[in-house]
Design a protein around this motif. Structure first.
Motif, PDB file in Angstrom:
ATOM      1  N   SER A 236       0.806  -1.221   0.000  1.00 23.83           N
ATOM      2  CA  SER A 236       0.000   0.000   0.000  1.00 23.83           C
ATOM      3  C   SER A 236       0.848   1.284   0.000  1.00 23.83           C
ATOM      4  O   SER A 236       0.676   2.135  -0.880  1.00 23.83           O
ATOM      5  CB  SER A 236      -0.965  -0.034   1.188  1.00 23.83           C
ATOM      6  OG  SER A 236      -2.027   0.829   0.986  1.00 23.83           O
TER       7      SER A 236
ATOM      8  N   GLU B 220       1.328   4.033  -3.129  1.00 25.50           N
ATOM      9  CA  GLU B 220       1.066   5.477  -2.967  1.00 25.50           C
ATOM     10  C   GLU B 220       2.238   6.292  -3.539  1.00 25.50           C
ATOM     11  O   GLU B 220       2.034   7.290  -4.232  1.00 25.50           O
ATOM     12  CB  GLU B 220       0.859   5.783  -1.475  1.00 25.50           C
ATOM     13  CG  GLU B 220       0.794   7.259  -1.117  1.00 25.50           C
ATOM     14  CD  GLU B 220      -0.461   7.969  -1.635  1.00 25.50           C
ATOM     15  OE1 GLU B 220      -1.504   7.308  -1.761  1.00 25.50           O
ATOM     16  OE2 GLU B 220      -0.361   9.178  -1.934  1.00 25.50           O
TER      17      GLU B 220
ATOM     18  N   VAL C  39       1.922   6.223  -7.274  1.00 28.64           N
ATOM     19  CA  VAL C  39       0.862   7.117  -7.750  1.00 28.64           C
ATOM     20  C   VAL C  39       1.417   8.532  -7.856  1.00 28.64           C
ATOM     21  O   VAL C  39       1.225   9.232  -8.864  1.00 28.64           O
ATOM     22  CB  VAL C  39      -0.364   7.094  -6.802  1.00 28.64           C
ATOM     23  CG1 VAL C  39      -1.334   8.226  -7.140  1.00 28.64           C
ATOM     24  CG2 VAL C  39      -1.085   5.750  -6.891  1.00 28.64           C
TER      25      VAL C  39
ATOM     26  N   ASP D 188      -3.256   3.263  -7.823  1.00 22.97           N
ATOM     27  CA  ASP D 188      -4.275   3.820  -6.937  1.00 22.97           C
ATOM     28  C   ASP D 188      -5.148   2.701  -6.364  1.00 22.97           C
ATOM     29  O   ASP D 188      -5.438   2.660  -5.169  1.00 22.97           O
ATOM     30  CB  ASP D 188      -5.132   4.796  -7.756  1.00 22.97           C
ATOM     31  CG  ASP D 188      -5.678   5.918  -6.905  1.00 22.97           C
ATOM     32  OD1 ASP D 188      -4.982   6.345  -5.966  1.00 22.97           O
ATOM     33  OD2 ASP D 188      -6.808   6.361  -7.168  1.00 22.97           O
ATOM     34  N   GLU D 189      -5.525   1.779  -7.235  1.00 22.59           N
ATOM     35  CA  GLU D 189      -6.329   0.617  -6.812  1.00 22.59           C
ATOM     36  C   GLU D 189      -5.571  -0.183  -5.746  1.00 22.59           C
ATOM     37  O   GLU D 189      -6.155  -0.675  -4.785  1.00 22.59           O
ATOM     38  CB  GLU D 189      -6.659  -0.248  -8.034  1.00 22.59           C
ATOM     39  CG  GLU D 189      -7.021  -1.710  -7.774  1.00 22.59           C
ATOM     40  CD  GLU D 189      -8.336  -1.910  -7.024  1.00 22.59           C
ATOM     41  OE1 GLU D 189      -9.106  -0.942  -6.883  1.00 22.59           O
ATOM     42  OE2 GLU D 189      -8.559  -3.046  -6.553  1.00 22.59           O
TER      43      GLU D 189
ATOM     44  N   VAL E  80      -3.309   0.920  -3.578  1.00 22.67           N
ATOM     45  CA  VAL E  80      -3.249   1.619  -2.286  1.00 22.67           C
ATOM     46  C   VAL E  80      -4.452   1.192  -1.448  1.00 22.67           C
ATOM     47  O   VAL E  80      -4.321   0.774  -0.295  1.00 22.67           O
ATOM     48  CB  VAL E  80      -3.277   3.158  -2.469  1.00 22.67           C
ATOM     49  CG1 VAL E  80      -3.380   3.846  -1.112  1.00 22.67           C
ATOM     50  CG2 VAL E  80      -2.050   3.634  -3.216  1.00 22.67           C
ATOM     51  N   GLU E  81      -5.613   1.257  -2.084  1.00 21.91           N
ATOM     52  CA  GLU E  81      -6.860   0.990  -1.370  1.00 21.91           C
ATOM     53  C   GLU E  81      -7.061  -0.504  -1.126  1.00 21.91           C
ATOM     54  O   GLU E  81      -7.369  -0.917  -0.006  1.00 21.91           O
ATOM     55  CB  GLU E  81      -7.999   1.552  -2.228  1.00 21.91           C
ATOM     56  CG  GLU E  81      -9.250   1.882  -1.466  1.00 21.91           C
ATOM     57  CD  GLU E  81     -10.322   2.427  -2.407  1.00 21.91           C
ATOM     58  OE1 GLU E  81     -10.093   3.500  -3.012  1.00 21.91           O
ATOM     59  OE2 GLU E  81     -11.369   1.759  -2.547  1.00 21.91           O
ATOM     60  N   ALA E  82      -6.852  -1.294  -2.165  1.00 24.35           N
ATOM     61  CA  ALA E  82      -7.081  -2.742  -2.041  1.00 24.35           C
ATOM     62  C   ALA E  82      -6.142  -3.349  -1.010  1.00 24.35           C
ATOM     63  O   ALA E  82      -6.557  -4.162  -0.175  1.00 24.35           O
ATOM     64  CB  ALA E  82      -6.879  -3.423  -3.395  1.00 24.35           C
TER      65      ALA E  82
END
Lengths: 70, 328
Positions: free
Chosen positions: B240, B244, B247, B264-265, B267-269
């Motif tokens: 993660s 970031e 990104v 980006d996906e 970071v969140e996932a």
């Protein structure tokens, strides 16, 4: 962790609050913010920021992690 | 005989071990090889192992699919694996405290002196270096989550369910357009790189292949299931913050939406996957099979060791003003 079924009296929605970081909710969920915006997450599990440090608030981005200067 | 007509082309040999494997894939009998003298992390051994493993994933155009279970080729693979695993066991200090290992991974080093590929790309990377990084990563990301899927039938109960929860997300939760491997392919196309499976094998070093070979090695051997879960945890716990940084690098370099979307996906996932791996995979696995703790730690440390080795090789090339890729 929440049950992988529709919420019902026998299986209510469970929200897991972690010690250091986010609240874990079984998705899909909509998060309604005070300013009226609604953030939708289709993930099987969504990590909702609980520490307010996320740069993607209300979604956790692991910003709660302890940082150490190298 | 089933022979794929389309599909990835065979790479070029880099020494006696990879020559022996490639000859066997072309239908010859595998020559006797001596793995003792080979660099266990080097180009020749790692390419040889990579080719053996690819028979279990997508195969090669013009190569008999039945070679996946050819006894001579499996014997050759075993020699390569034994050498690779023995080297890792020697280079990675043993441990069995999974909680301490995980806690340590959750501390994020920050500041201008942290050394790492994503840190460099974030601070000062060029578009060309970013494209090189994506080429290295394509060896894994074009089959993202596949090596870890081998662990599914080897786990039971809660740990299996937890692992599948993460894998399901990696595979797009039932929506092929959201599969992480597809998002990666779209990023490659946007960056002007071929997204064809296997297109870049000849360009990446043994250090890059070794990282993915560790995943396949641990996935294909049930006895290494603890290490497979450890390797998986390492990726999910550390991805993660690195994503970031990427990104930010992509935004700074003016890259397009597909590239930004992929990281980006992640970071969140991976902020979610970290939680699921700790609570729903590692905890129930170690409750059910506490004797696997040392293998989990081995998987984490071996994965970190190979990741740092690969990162160091890439950074040292860039510091010399050279490409980190092999000549085309």
């Amino acid at each position: 962790m929440a049950e992988p079924t529709q919420p019902s009296p026998a299986h209510p929605t469970r929200i897991t609050l972690t010690e250091e970081g986010p609240a874990l909710v079984t998705g899909p969920v909509e998060l309604a913010l005070p300013d009226g915006t609604v953030v939708r997450s289709d993930r099987a599990v969504t990590a909702v920021c609980h520490c307010r440090r996320s740069r993607r608030y209300p979604i956790c981005d692991a910003s709660h992690r302890r940082k150490e200067r190298a | 005989m089933t022979t794929a007509l389309a599909g990835q082309v065979l790479p070029t040999a880099r020494g006696p071990l990879s020559s022996a494997v490639l000859d066997a894939l072309r239908g010859g009998r595998p020559a006797a090889v001596d793995t003792a003298a080979a660099d266990p992390y080097g180009d020749d051994l790692q390419l040889a192992l990579h080719c053996c493993y690819e028979l279990h994933y997508r195969g090669f155009a013009g190569v008999d699919d039945a070679l996946e279970w050819d006894p001579d080729l499996l014997a050759l693979r075993r020699g390569l694996e034994t050498r690779f695993l023995a080297a890792l066991r020697g280079d990675v200090p043993p441990g069995a405290d999974v909680d301490a290992e995980v806690e340590a991974l959750l501390v994020e080093p920050v500041g201008p002196h942290v050394r790492g590929v994503s840190h460099h790309l974030h601070r000062a990377g060029t578009v060309e270096q970013l494209r090189e990084y994506v080429v290295h990563r394509s060896i894994y990301h074009l089959k993202e989550a596949d090596p870890q899927a081998w662990a599914i039938p080897r786990l039971t109960g809660a740990a299996k369910a937890g692992l599948v929860t993460v894998e399901h997300d990696e595979y797009g939760s039932g929506r092929p357009e959201r599969m992480h491997s597809r998002l990666f392919a779209e990023m490659m196309t946007e960056l002007g790189l071929s997204d064809r499976y296997g297109a870049h094998t000849d360009r990446v070093s043994g250090a890059t292949l070794a990282e993915v070979n560790l995943m396949s090695l641990c996935g294909l051997h049930r006895r290494l299931r603890g290490a497979s879960v450890g390797q998986f945890a390492m990726v999910e716990l550390t991805s993660s913050p690195g994503s970031e940084r990427l990104v930010r690098a992509l935004r700074r370099l003016g890259c397009g939406p597909a590239a930004i979307h992929f990281y980006d996906e992640h970071v969140e996932a991976d902020a979610v996957h970290e939680q699921v791996v700790r609570r729903q995979v590692l905890a129930p696995l170690l409750a059910a099979e506490p004797e696997l703790a040392a293998d989990v730690v081995f998987g984490i440390r071996a994965s970190r060791f190979l990741g740092e080795r690969m990162g160091e090789q890439v950074l040292s090339c860039w510091e010399r003003g050279e490409s980190s890729l092999r000549p085309a």
